[in-house]
Design an enzyme around this catalytic site. Structure first.
Site, mmCIF file in Angstrom:
data_model
loop_
_atom_site.group_PDB
_atom_site.id
_atom_site.type_symbol
_atom_site.label_atom_id
_atom_site.label_comp_id
_atom_site.label_asym_id
_atom_site.label_seq_id
_atom_site.Cartn_x
_atom_site.Cartn_y
_atom_site.Cartn_z
ATOM 1 N N ASP A 74 -34.715 -39.144 11.473
ATOM 2 C CA ASP A 74 -33.826 -38.704 10.136
ATOM 3 C C ASP A 74 -32.294 -38.050 11.036
ATOM 4 O O ASP A 74 -31.484 -38.970 9.994
ATOM 5 C CB ASP A 74 -34.149 -37.465 9.650
ATOM 6 C CG ASP A 74 -33.872 -35.848 10.361
ATOM 7 O OD1 ASP A 74 -34.564 -36.030 11.440
ATOM 8 O OD2 ASP A 74 -33.522 -35.136 10.228
ATOM 9 N N ASP A 77 -31.895 -36.406 15.711
ATOM 10 C CA ASP A 77 -33.435 -35.677 16.730
ATOM 11 C C ASP A 77 -34.520 -36.771 16.915
ATOM 12 O O ASP A 77 -34.802 -38.118 16.328
ATOM 13 C CB ASP A 77 -34.245 -33.802 16.175
ATOM 14 C CG ASP A 77 -34.496 -34.813 14.445
ATOM 15 O OD1 ASP A 77 -34.721 -35.576 13.954
ATOM 16 O OD2 ASP A 77 -34.685 -33.267 13.661
ATOM 17 N N TYR A 226 -35.610 -28.953 5.926
ATOM 18 C CA TYR A 226 -35.702 -29.644 4.171
ATOM 19 C C TYR A 226 -35.999 -29.354 3.217
ATOM 20 O O TYR A 226 -37.083 -29.793 2.236
ATOM 21 C CB TYR A 226 -35.602 -31.323 4.767
ATOM 22 C CG TYR A 226 -34.974 -32.075 5.791
ATOM 23 C CD1 TYR A 226 -33.742 -32.556 4.350
ATOM 24 C CD2 TYR A 226 -35.341 -32.727 6.364
ATOM 25 C CE1 TYR A 226 -32.666 -33.151 6.382
ATOM 26 C CE2 TYR A 226 -34.093 -32.691 7.440
ATOM 27 C CZ TYR A 226 -32.977 -33.396 7.432
ATOM 28 O OH TYR A 226 -32.131 -33.823 8.315
ATOM 29 N N GLU A 462 -23.200 -34.412 14.267
ATOM 30 C CA GLU A 462 -24.644 -35.151 13.861
ATOM 31 C C GLU A 462 -24.384 -36.208 12.801
ATOM 32 O O GLU A 462 -23.733 -35.446 11.969
ATOM 33 C CB GLU A 462 -25.668 -34.205 13.413
ATOM 34 C CG GLU A 462 -26.906 -34.491 13.513
ATOM 35 C CD GLU A 462 -28.094 -32.795 13.412
ATOM 36 O OE1 GLU A 462 -29.326 -33.703 13.947
ATOM 37 O OE2 GLU A 462 -28.177 -32.689 13.603
#
Length: 484
Positions: A74, A77, A226, A462
């Site tokens: 995603d 990571d 999420y 990120e």
């Protein structure tokens, strides 16, 4: 009549100066799609251009005796979270459907990116009857490590929803992704398109029949990463809207009507789909002249009035440099998603010579387009600190992004495993990342237009698939140089 918003943004771009009077939108479009190669999980193909990545996650699904290889990590990571991955796929597909004719050779790259996701989502939906797999990799353990995906030695736990542990939100988003993608492939691979649509119908039925939030079923495996904070009604509306567009079956129109009115958010994201559903359904009111969809057109216009800066009902903050500022964590995800809706609604308005009102102000399509262009230009470098928030685009871009694979030595140069903790020396260094994740859009600047470029500042540094996916459409719009 020229909208007052046009002058506001003309003035604001004069204030911030112009880094490039004519940004290379086509290059930005190409790079925004190339980024997805850096997020790939599974066995990489021969045509892999980001050659510092190698195959990974090749046993994903084995703990449940199924093949769940493929898909995308995603963000920075090594976890596959299907909820944001499916939204990413829906937005890439919507971009291809709405802007494919403007993409030129990049349309094929968009299709490749979509198929990398849908091949995986099909496995998740079809591997075990009565079950939808919704993720691979234990996020709590993964996030304690700083290691390359090629070295993963953390548990590749498999997560699923079922009639007894429902997940209407993740199921309806998966259905949306498969239905939208089925239209992307309809003319180029009809067999694959039919498989996508048949699976979308089944998964949507599952979402409708077994109601519940996946966060309740899976708790700490998906939260706080999420969580479905907005509930699942927005996904039911969104999923049904995509199936309606793909099938024209009145069943879905009736189902959407049965849900009643939705919230009036001033945001659009992987979690909250209402605004996207309103714009998608308003297409039928505007382009198809279907009065049954007028309420959604009104809801879409209420959303636009909450976004436009000088609207009496505006609830959107802007930085001094002109960037929409919604939330401190990964703000650019909201900017790219909302910009997609601005551009797309303006496109429908232009096609039908439509205008609408925010209070006493008449809003013309170019009001939305000029705001959209301001956001796009800001992200790719026209901002107070002259920073392109797209990695590898322009001369000044983020060098220390919060991304494991980008920050660690390439597997081709250092094949020995670094292990769970071996990468932390790279994490804490001030050195630039050795591998350029070309096209990645990071979380973005703070509310003061500042960007510290620190690897541990994940809220700003990120990248994520859903930030890029929503940016593809607006980039294609401006790259084509065609109005309307």
């Amino acid at each position: 009549m020229t909208s007052p918003f046009f002058f506001v943004f003309l003035f604001s771009s004069l204030l911030t100066g112009n880094v490039d009077a004519n940004p290379n939108y086509r290059e930005a479009l190409s790079k925004s799609l190339l980024f997805f190669q850096g997020q790939r999980s599974g066995r990489l193909p021969r045509g892999q251009q980001l050659s510092w990545r190698a195959s990974s996650g090749l046993s994903d699904g084995s703990s449940a005796h199924v093949d769940l290889t493929g898909g995308y990590y995603d963000a920075g990571d090594n976890v596959k979270f299907n909820f944001p991955m499916a939204f990413t796929t829906t937005m890439l597909s919507w971009s291809a459907l709405e802007y494919g004719k403007r993409m030129g050779p990049e349309l094929q790259n968009a299709r490749v990116n979509i198929r990398w996701a849908t091949d995986y989502l099909l496995k998740c939906a079809r591997a075990t009857p009565g079950k939808l797999y919704v993720g691979v990799g234990d996020p709590n353990v993964d996030h304690k490590c700083w290691e390359r995906p090629e070295d993963m030695d953390t548990p590749r736990t498999v997560y699923s929803v079922s009639p007894s542990n429902p997940g209407s939100d993740v199921a309806a988003e998966t259905a949306a992704a498969l239905a939208a993608a089925s239209m992307v492939f309809r003319k180029v691979d009809s067999t694959y398109s039919r498989l996508l649509l048949a699976t979308a119908k089944d998964v949507m039925q599952f979402a409708i029949q077994y109601r519940g939030a996946y966060s309740d079923s899976l708790s700490s495996s998906v939260c706080p990463f999420y969580c479905s904070y907005s509930g699942y009604k927005d996904e039911l509306m969104w999923g049904a809207s995509w199936l309606l567009r793909a099938t024209n079956n009145p069943y879905y129109a009736n189902f959407i009507k049965s849900l009643g009115g939705g919230d009036q958010p001033d945001i659009f994201s992987w979690d909250n789909k209402y605004a996207g559903a309103y714009v998608l359904l308003s297409r039928r009111a505007l382009l198809n002249k279907d009065i049954n969809f007028e309420p959604y057109k009104q809801a879409a216009e209420n959303f636009m009035c909450q976004i436009l800066p000088d609207s009496p009902s505006s609830s959107t903050q802007y930085t001094q440099g002109g960037l929409m500022y919604k939330l401190p964590q990964s703000n650019l995800q909201y900017v790219t998603s909302i910009t997609f809706l601005l551009t797309t609604y303006a496109k429908y308005m232009k096609a039908t010579k439509h205008t609408f009102n925010c209070g006493n102000s008449v809003i013309v399509p170019n009001a939305l387009i000029s705001l959209s262009k301001r956001q796009v230009d800001y992200i790719i470098g026209d901002n107070p600190i002259r920073m392109s928030y797209m990695v590898g685009f322009g001369s000044n871009f983020p060098k220390r992004i919060h991304h494991r694979a980008s920050s660690l030595p390439s597997h081709s140069l250092h094949s020995k495993s670094l292990g769970c903790n071996g990468g932390f020396q790279s994490f804490y260094t001030q050195n630039p990342n050795p591998n350029i994740l070309t096209g990645a859009i990071v979380g973005g600047p703070n509310q003061n237009d500042g960007y510290p470029d620190q690897r541990d500042d994940y809220s700003h540094s990120e990248p994520a698939t859903y930030i890029n996916a929503a940016f593809v459409g607006p980039l294609a719009y401006f790259a084509s140089g065609r109005a309307g």
